[in-house]
Design an enzyme around this catalytic site. Structure first.
Site, PDB file in Angstrom:
ATOM      1  N   GLY A  20      17.799 -83.650 -67.818  1.00  0.00           N
ATOM      2  CA  GLY A  20      17.064 -84.282 -68.916  1.00  0.00           C
ATOM      3  C   GLY A  20      17.928 -85.004 -69.931  1.00  0.00           C
ATOM      4  CG  ASN A  22      18.506 -90.962 -68.400  1.00  0.00           C
ATOM      5  OD1 ASN A  22      18.903 -91.971 -68.977  1.00  0.00           O
ATOM      6  ND2 ASN A  22      19.018 -90.537 -67.253  1.00  0.00           N
ATOM      7  CE  LYS A  96       8.314 -81.996 -55.942  1.00  0.00           C
ATOM      8  NZ  LYS A  96       8.457 -81.490 -54.572  1.00  0.00           N
ATOM      9  CB  ILE A  97       7.739 -90.058 -53.996  1.00  0.00           C
ATOM     10  CG1 ILE A  97       9.273 -90.106 -53.790  1.00  0.00           C
ATOM     11  CG2 ILE A  97       7.129 -91.438 -53.790  1.00  0.00           C
ATOM     12  CD1 ILE A  97       9.693 -90.467 -52.389  1.00  0.00           C
ATOM     13  CG  LEU A  98       4.711 -90.326 -59.635  1.00  0.00           C
ATOM     14  CD1 LEU A  98       4.815 -91.200 -60.887  1.00  0.00           C
ATOM     15  CD2 LEU A  98       3.951 -89.040 -59.938  1.00  0.00           C
ATOM     16  CG  ASN A 112      12.706 -94.407 -61.653  1.00  0.00           C
ATOM     17  OD1 ASN A 112      12.964 -93.329 -62.230  1.00  0.00           O
ATOM     18  ND2 ASN A 112      13.226 -94.712 -60.486  1.00  0.00           N
ATOM     19  CG  HIS A 114      17.782 -95.955 -58.559  1.00  0.00           C
ATOM     20  ND1 HIS A 114      17.390 -94.825 -57.875  1.00  0.00           N
ATOM     21  CD2 HIS A 114      18.712 -96.560 -57.780  1.00  0.00           C
ATOM     22  CE1 HIS A 114      18.038 -94.764 -56.718  1.00  0.00           C
ATOM     23  NE2 HIS A 114      18.858 -95.803 -56.649  1.00  0.00           N
TER      24      HIS A 114
HETATM   25  C1  GRF Z   1      19.916 -90.069 -63.520  1.00  0.00           C
HETATM   26  O1  GRF Z   1      21.105 -90.472 -62.912  1.00  0.00           O
HETATM   27  C2  GRF Z   1      18.784 -90.996 -63.133  1.00  0.00           C
HETATM   28  O2  GRF Z   1      19.184 -92.323 -62.969  1.00  0.00           O
HETATM   29  C3  GRF Z   1      18.355 -90.434 -61.815  1.00  0.00           C
HETATM   30  O3  GRF Z   1      18.458 -89.027 -61.986  1.00  0.00           O
HETATM   31  C4  GRF Z   1      19.430 -88.730 -62.981  1.00  0.00           C
HETATM   32  C5  GRF Z   1      18.754 -87.886 -64.025  1.00  0.00           C
HETATM   33  O4  GRF Z   1      19.646 -87.386 -64.971  1.00  0.00           O
HETATM   34  N1  GRF Z   1      17.050 -90.915 -61.431  1.00  0.00           N
HETATM   35  P1  GRF Z   1      19.092 -86.647 -66.266  1.00  0.00           P
HETATM   36  O5  GRF Z   1      18.177 -85.518 -65.804  1.00  0.00           O
HETATM   37  O6  GRF Z   1      18.368 -87.631 -67.121  1.00  0.00           O
HETATM   38  O7  GRF Z   1      20.328 -86.096 -66.938  1.00  0.00           O
END
Ligand code: GRF
Length: 194
Positions: A20, A22, A96-98, A112, A114
């Site tokens: 978490g 992000n 999970k893929i929605l 999202n 990535h």
């Molecule tokens: C990030 O690298 C994001 O790009 C990917 O999963 C990771 C999640 O990291 N989809 P966090 O849980 O936000 O630390």
């Protein structure tokens, strides 16, 4: 599609599965006076997700669904989203893929983040593959979510140099740091007049 540029107080939900980091950066961003979003809900598919602690710390509503019955979980989430007037979903490490039906039924925007320079390296283990292919550059991408994995329209990207001495851990760490500023920037790009 909801109106984008100039929208204020767009009510958002963040979907997580793990650390978490992000989520934390999005919460901090949402608390800025000039932020176009307000986070009203955190959804996780994992009761043990460390990121749920951030929801707790910032007193945000949080819900966990285990997705053992995907259809049921998605329907319950759609109900939560409606109840909380969510107009934006930010996927942030959500594993999970929605389903296409969920994406169709949600009447808002789903984005999202990535950890690669999409359209390259969709899916999992991006850093491993980047290093194996001796790429000179990697990075991260914020994109709209459609029913194909990591394939929606790109909103913003940040490119970084891959060094010869990089390992999966060092590359992941550097890219994650970039993600924390890229995600808020991408949201500003969508909603702000700034
Ligand atoms: C990030 O690298 C994001 O790009 C990917 O999963 C990771 C999640 O990291 N989809 P966090 O849980 O936000 O630390």
């Amino acid at each position: 599609m909801v109106k984008l540029i100039g929208s204020k107080n767009v009510i958002a939900a963040v979907f997580i599965s793990g650390t978490g980091s992000n989520l934390k950066s999005l919460i901090k961003f949402s608390l800025l006076k000039r932020s176009p979003i307000k986070i009203n809900l955190v959804i996780s598919n994992n009761t043990k997700a460390k990121g749920l602690n951030f929801a707790e710390k910032y007193k945000l509503k949080k819900k966990t669904y285990n997705f053992s019955n995907k259809k049921l979980s998605e329907n319950l989430i759609l109900r939560d989203l409606k109840k909380n007037k969510i107009k934006l979903i930010c996927l942030a490490g959500f594993m999970k893929i929605l389903s296409p039906l969920f994406i169709k039924k949600f009447k808002g925007i789903i984005v999202n983040i990535h950890p690669s320079l999409l359209p390259k390296y969709k899916g999992l283990n991006t850093h491993e593959r980047v290093l194996k292919n001796k790429e000179k550059y990697s990075g991260c991408t914020v994109h709209f979510v459609n029913s194909e994995l990591d394939s929606g329209k790109i909103i913003l990207q940040k490119k970084i140099r891959v060094f010869k001495k990089d390992t999966v851990i060092s590359l992941k760490k550097r890219i994650l740091k970039e993600e924390h500023s890229l995600y808020p920037k991408a949201i500003n790009k969508l909603f702000s007049n700034l």
